[in-house]
Design an enzyme around this catalytic site. Structure first.
Site, mmCIF file in Angstrom:
data_model
loop_
_atom_site.group_PDB
_atom_site.id
_atom_site.type_symbol
_atom_site.label_atom_id
_atom_site.label_comp_id
_atom_site.label_asym_id
_atom_site.label_seq_id
_atom_site.Cartn_x
_atom_site.Cartn_y
_atom_site.Cartn_z
ATOM 1 N N TYR A 7 26.641 -10.375 32.743
ATOM 2 C CA TYR A 7 25.161 -10.675 32.271
ATOM 3 C C TYR A 7 24.245 -9.773 33.059
ATOM 4 C CZ TYR A 7 25.397 -13.181 37.055
ATOM 5 O OH TYR A 7 25.493 -13.434 38.248
ATOM 6 N N GLU A 40 31.388 -8.303 43.987
ATOM 7 C CA GLU A 40 30.318 -9.417 43.730
ATOM 8 C C GLU A 40 30.272 -10.584 44.841
ATOM 9 O OE1 GLU A 40 28.422 -9.428 41.042
ATOM 10 O OE2 GLU A 40 29.789 -7.706 40.340
#
Length: 179
Positions: A10, A87
């Protein structure tokens, strides 16, 4: 439901996934909102001058459009290790499995990274003007924060995905950087 490994991108994962992909499809995640709600102290800022990066913030009345990537079969373990290294560098994200609605009508279970609203890097609901000032000047290990914004907004526009906040921020950050 598909049982292969899917990953939901995203933000920067959309334009820079960094792992082997066998399929990519536009997808929607219900119940989350994409926003610059995470202070970046590694990739797009520093501890002394944090930048901002996109994260999924839970918001039941919202939905987030992005890309579902199917990991090339046989590459799941390497992909998970890569994504966790990329991440989870500061533990501000929680690794979650979510259900995505793909634009071709399928539903898949996908791995994604959601902001931990209790983490010190969480900064949800900052005014857009404040976000723009931060993004315009921050630089981290992966480069200028503005580059991250521009790449994401440009990529989304190319896919036909409309995000009014990203579009406003892109225009405002360009103006701030030109003054």
């Amino acid at each position: 439901m598909d049982h292969s490994l899917w990953v939901f991108g995203y933000g920067s994962l959309m334009w820079n996934p960094g792992f082997p992909i066998s399929e990519s499809v536009l997808a929607r995640l219900q119940g989350y909102h994409r926003s610059f709600c995470m202070r970046s102290i590694h990739h797009r800022g520093t501890e002394t001058e944090p930048g901002l990066v996109l994260a999924l913030d839970m918001l039941s009345s919202s939905a987030c459009d992005g890309i579902a990537f199917q990991v090339t079969p046989g590459q799941e373990e390497e992909t998970l290790a890569y994504l966790r290294d990329r991440e989870l560098v500061s533990a501000a994200y929680d690794e979650c499995f979510v259900t995505l609605d793909l634009t071709d009508g399928r539903r898949v279970r996908a791995l994604t990274y959601v902001i931990n609203a209790q983490h010190e890097q969480y900064c949800g609901r900052l005014p857009l003007e404040e976000q723009a000032r931060i993004i315009a000047h921050a630089v981290g290990g992966r480069g200028p924060n503005a580059e991250y914004l521009f790449n994401t907004a440009s990529f989304m526009a190319g896919l036909g995905l409309h995000d009014p906040d990203l579009e406003w921020l892109s225009n405002r950050v360009r103006a701030l950087r030109n003054t």
